[in-house]
Design a protein around this motif. Structure first.
Motif, PDB file in Angstrom:
ATOM      1  N   LEU A  65       0.816  -1.215   0.000  1.00 24.21           N
ATOM      2  CA  LEU A  65       0.000   0.000   0.000  1.00 24.21           C
ATOM      3  C   LEU A  65       0.847   1.262   0.000  1.00 24.21           C
ATOM      4  O   LEU A  65       0.349   2.345  -0.283  1.00 24.21           O
ATOM      5  CB  LEU A  65      -0.940   0.012   1.215  1.00 24.21           C
ATOM      6  CG  LEU A  65      -2.012  -1.070   1.244  1.00 24.21           C
ATOM      7  CD1 LEU A  65      -2.763  -1.028   2.559  1.00 24.21           C
ATOM      8  CD2 LEU A  65      -2.965  -0.913   0.071  1.00 24.21           C
ATOM      9  N   ARG A  74      -0.184  -0.092  -5.665  1.00 24.42           N
ATOM     10  CA  ARG A  74      -1.006   0.348  -4.534  1.00 24.42           C
ATOM     11  C   ARG A  74      -2.491   0.067  -4.785  1.00 24.42           C
ATOM     12  O   ARG A  74      -3.202  -0.409  -3.901  1.00 24.42           O
ATOM     13  CB  ARG A  74      -0.784   1.834  -4.253  1.00 24.42           C
ATOM     14  CG  ARG A  74       0.613   2.141  -3.757  1.00 24.42           C
ATOM     15  CD  ARG A  74       0.732   3.530  -3.171  1.00 24.42           C
ATOM     16  NE  ARG A  74       0.250   4.602  -4.006  1.00 24.42           N
ATOM     17  CZ  ARG A  74       0.975   5.309  -4.870  1.00 24.42           C
ATOM     18  NH1 ARG A  74       2.261   5.044  -5.021  1.00 24.42           N
ATOM     19  NH2 ARG A  74       0.430   6.294  -5.558  1.00 24.42           N
ATOM     20  N   LEU A  95      -4.867  -2.572  -2.714  1.00 19.40           N
ATOM     21  CA  LEU A  95      -6.153  -2.191  -2.127  1.00 19.40           C
ATOM     22  C   LEU A  95      -7.261  -3.151  -2.543  1.00 19.40           C
ATOM     23  O   LEU A  95      -8.070  -3.583  -1.717  1.00 19.40           O
ATOM     24  CB  LEU A  95      -6.530  -0.778  -2.577  1.00 19.40           C
ATOM     25  CG  LEU A  95      -6.022   0.375  -1.758  1.00 19.40           C
ATOM     26  CD1 LEU A  95      -6.295   1.692  -2.470  1.00 19.40           C
ATOM     27  CD2 LEU A  95      -6.648   0.376  -0.394  1.00 19.40           C
ATOM     28  N   PHE A 135      -4.340   0.453   6.036  1.00 20.22           N
ATOM     29  CA  PHE A 135      -5.389   0.624   5.032  1.00 20.22           C
ATOM     30  C   PHE A 135      -5.909   2.060   5.066  1.00 20.22           C
ATOM     31  O   PHE A 135      -6.109   2.690   4.026  1.00 20.22           O
ATOM     32  CB  PHE A 135      -6.527  -0.362   5.304  1.00 20.22           C
ATOM     33  CG  PHE A 135      -7.341  -0.691   4.103  1.00 20.22           C
ATOM     34  CD1 PHE A 135      -7.177  -1.883   3.437  1.00 20.22           C
ATOM     35  CD2 PHE A 135      -8.287   0.198   3.634  1.00 20.22           C
ATOM     36  CE1 PHE A 135      -7.940  -2.186   2.319  1.00 20.22           C
ATOM     37  CE2 PHE A 135      -9.052  -0.099   2.524  1.00 20.22           C
ATOM     38  CZ  PHE A 135      -8.873  -1.290   1.868  1.00 20.22           C
ATOM     39  N   THR A 142      -4.144   4.968   3.219  1.00 22.68           N
ATOM     40  CA  THR A 142      -4.329   5.151   1.775  1.00 22.68           C
ATOM     41  C   THR A 142      -5.362   6.235   1.470  1.00 22.68           C
ATOM     42  O   THR A 142      -5.456   6.680   0.334  1.00 22.68           O
ATOM     43  CB  THR A 142      -4.746   3.834   1.094  1.00 22.68           C
ATOM     44  OG1 THR A 142      -5.956   3.371   1.681  1.00 22.68           O
ATOM     45  CG2 THR A 142      -3.666   2.786   1.218  1.00 22.68           C
ATOM     46  N   ASP A 151      -3.367   9.109   0.231  1.00 15.80           N
ATOM     47  CA  ASP A 151      -2.382   8.748  -0.793  1.00 15.80           C
ATOM     48  C   ASP A 151      -2.144   9.934  -1.717  1.00 15.80           C
ATOM     49  O   ASP A 151      -3.074  10.705  -2.000  1.00 15.80           O
ATOM     50  CB  ASP A 151      -2.895   7.555  -1.603  1.00 15.80           C
ATOM     51  CG  ASP A 151      -1.827   6.925  -2.452  1.00 15.80           C
ATOM     52  OD1 ASP A 151      -1.156   6.023  -1.945  1.00 15.80           O
ATOM     53  OD2 ASP A 151      -1.654   7.353  -3.616  1.00 15.80           O
ATOM     54  N   ALA A 192      -9.559   3.960  -2.337  1.00 17.84           N
ATOM     55  CA  ALA A 192      -9.456   3.613  -0.915  1.00 17.84           C
ATOM     56  C   ALA A 192     -10.702   4.074  -0.167  1.00 17.84           C
ATOM     57  O   ALA A 192     -11.245   3.341   0.666  1.00 17.84           O
ATOM     58  CB  ALA A 192      -8.210   4.246  -0.308  1.00 17.84           C
TER      59      ALA A 192
END
Length: 129
Positions: free
Chosen positions: A29, A37, A41, A63, A66, A69, A78
């Protein structure tokens, strides 16, 4: 990319053995490649949705990171995964992890309870804001 597919297949086949490695599965991730990435996910969302993985250790925090991101498509995906797929399965996930999220994202490890899951210094640096 192919390594993620193989690891996810192993998770489905040997579910009881992979829980302790769940946070390691989330390392892609933070990969420099946007495609990796997004693929990570997708694979993690699938495993969590089908109960092959549990929200143990630092998986939720990795998680959730993200959501900020640098890539807008990854951020959007995400957000979709967390809010539209995984939140429906576990509606208390955000409220249960809110306080610890502050500790994890700030890299604070001096509290006796919060942010005490096993991780290397490199992983801690990689997943802190």
């Amino acid at each position: 990319n192919n390594v993620l597919v193989v690891l996810c297949d192993l998770c489905k086949r040997y579910t009881s053995l992979v829980d302790r490695f769940a946070s390691r599965l989330a390392l892609p991730l933070r990969d420099p490649n946007e495609l990796v990435r997004r693929h990570a996910l997708m694979m993690l969302t699938n495993l969590l949705q089908e109960d092959y993985l549990k929200w143990k250790g630092g998986l939720f925090f990795r998680f959730a990171l993200t959501l900020v991101d640098p890539s807008p498509p990854v951020r959007g995906f995400a957000s979709f995964c967390l809010l539209n797929i995984l939140f429906k399965k576990n509606p208390t996930i955000f409220s249960l992890n809110f306080v610890e999220t502050l500790f994890v994202f700030n890299g604070f490890t001096e509290h006796p309870t919060y942010n005490q899951f096993p991780q290397t210094d490199g992983e801690r640096d990689l997943f802190s804001l």
